[in-house]
Design an enzyme around this catalytic site. Structure first.
Site, PDB file in Angstrom:
ATOM      1  N   GLU A   1      -6.209   7.338  -0.742  1.00 62.02           N
ATOM      2  CA  GLU A   1      -6.138   6.133   0.085  1.00 62.02           C
ATOM      3  C   GLU A   1      -6.834   4.967  -0.605  1.00 62.02           C
ATOM      4  OE1 GLU A   1      -4.460   5.438   2.880  1.00 62.02           O
ATOM      5  OE2 GLU A   1      -3.581   7.425   2.638  1.00 62.02           O
TER       6      GLU A   1
ATOM      7  N   HIS B   1       1.417   4.407  -2.901  1.00 61.84           N
ATOM      8  CA  HIS B   1       1.429   5.863  -2.740  1.00 61.84           C
ATOM      9  C   HIS B   1       2.613   6.472  -3.489  1.00 61.84           C
ATOM     10  CE1 HIS B   1      -1.877   6.871  -0.177  1.00 61.84           C
ATOM     11  NE2 HIS B   1      -1.503   6.071   0.810  1.00 61.84           N
TER      12      HIS B   1
ATOM     13  N   HIS C   1       0.835  -1.203   0.000  1.00 61.97           N
ATOM     14  CA  HIS C   1       0.000   0.000   0.000  1.00 61.97           C
ATOM     15  C   HIS C   1       0.872   1.256   0.000  1.00 61.97           C
ATOM     16  CE1 HIS C   1      -3.286   2.719   1.432  1.00 61.97           C
ATOM     17  NE2 HIS C   1      -2.280   3.301   2.062  1.00 61.97           N
ATOM     18  N   GLU C   2       1.912   1.270   0.822  1.00 63.83           N
ATOM     19  CA  GLU C   2       2.784   2.443   0.883  1.00 63.83           C
ATOM     20  C   GLU C   2       3.562   2.609  -0.423  1.00 63.83           C
ATOM     21  OE1 GLU C   2       2.283   4.506   3.112  1.00 63.83           O
ATOM     22  OE2 GLU C   2       1.050   3.184   4.356  1.00 63.83           O
TER      23      GLU C   2
END
Length: 303
Positions: free
Chosen positions: A200, A134, A130-131
């Site tokens: 997100e 980003h 997930h990071e």
């Protein structure tokens, strides 16, 4: 869909800025305020990674000090065909993680000690994916641009409040002008939060594709949400402006998907991820032999 939503919200932010500039009687003041705000945010953009890591107290680790975590992040980055970011660990019992950096070539990911000790290896891999999403999506750039406009709107509003004319020759007169000067920064902040929430959802989607298992990320979000409410993140509480960077809001007592939240509802995020379940095959981590120990990565390699 997330990118389209972000574009629409940024268009609304731009329109709000231009409308406020026009209300003040021309574009000269708007351009000056935009240049000042852009300069401030450009400086922040180039130095944001160092500032954030310093504010959170995160420390750098490598293959020798944290081989499991660094190896996992490197494997995920390779699977996503992106540069390997620097890896940091933040000392706090609250399970959480964040990414920072001005672009994929100059980026860093950080996991808290609480995350590494509370989640399984599969869940940690999903959080790190997930990071990385980003970083891959250049969300830091997106948020810097929105901050520039939000800052410019605030500057224009202050300028109008203290140095504007009586407002009699403007639509709505003095009352209308004062109302807009107060409401415009609030509206800009709400749009900025909405963009953050949109990013997100997009990072959840891309992160699930990187690790190949949406259910891993859904499980991680559910576990982090439950544990984070009972564990204080001292650094985040000292600097609430950092809250939007974490995968789950680190400030206690929040969770609703509303106008004033920097994060979507965790239940909504999990629901969106579970809709991806039929396509969960694929992903380097999903295809590799990940030990299902039910425990996090051992913390003793980094003390």
């Amino acid at each position: 869909m997330g990118n389209i939503r972000t574009f629409v919200l940024m268009t609304a932010l731009t329109a709000l800025f231009m409308g406020l500039g026009a209300l003040l009687g021309g574009m000269t003041g708007a351009v000056i305020a935009l240049v000042v705000a852009a300069g401030m945010n450009l400086f922040t953009y180039w130095n944001s990674d160092k500032a954030v890591l310093r504010m959170t107290g995160a420390r750098a680790v490598d293959e020798r000090s944290a081989p499991d975590l660094v190896g996992m992040v490197n494997q995920l980055a390779d699977a996503a065909s992106m540069p390997r970011p620097k890896v940091y660990i933040m000392e706090t019992d609250q399970p959480n993680a964040f990414a920072t950096g001005r672009n994929p070539a100059n980026a860093a990911v950080a996991a808290t000690t609480g995350l590494l000790g509370s989640l399984s290896r599969e869940e940690i891999a999903a959080v790190m994916a997930h990071e990385l999403a980003h970083i891959k999506n250049r969300d830091t750039l997106t948020m810097t641009v929105t901050a520039t406009f939000a800052g410019a709107i605030a500057v224009l509003a202050n300028f109008g409040m203290f140095f504007g004319s009586s407002g009699r020759d403007r639509p709505g007169g003095m009352i209308g002008t004062l109302a807009l000067m107060i409401l415009a920064p609030m509206a800009a902040g709400i749009v900025q939060m909405a963009i953050s929430r949109s990013r997100e959802y997009e990072a959840d989607r891309i992160g699930a594709e990187i690790c190949g298992r949406p259910d891993w990320l859904a499980s991680a979000l559910r576990k982090i949400e439950g544990l984070a409410r009972g564990r204080m993140n001292v650094q985040a509480e000292k600097d609430p402006a950092l809250a939007h960077m974490f995968i789950i809001n680190p400030l206690n007592g929040r969770g609703a998907d509303n106008l004033f939240s920097t994060h979507p509802s965790t239940d909504n995020r999990i629901a969106a991820l579970m809709k991806m379940q039929p396509g969960r095959e694929g992903g380097t981590l999903a295809r590799s032999s990940v030990p299902r120990t039910g425990r996090g990565i051992r913390q003793d390699p980094w003390g």
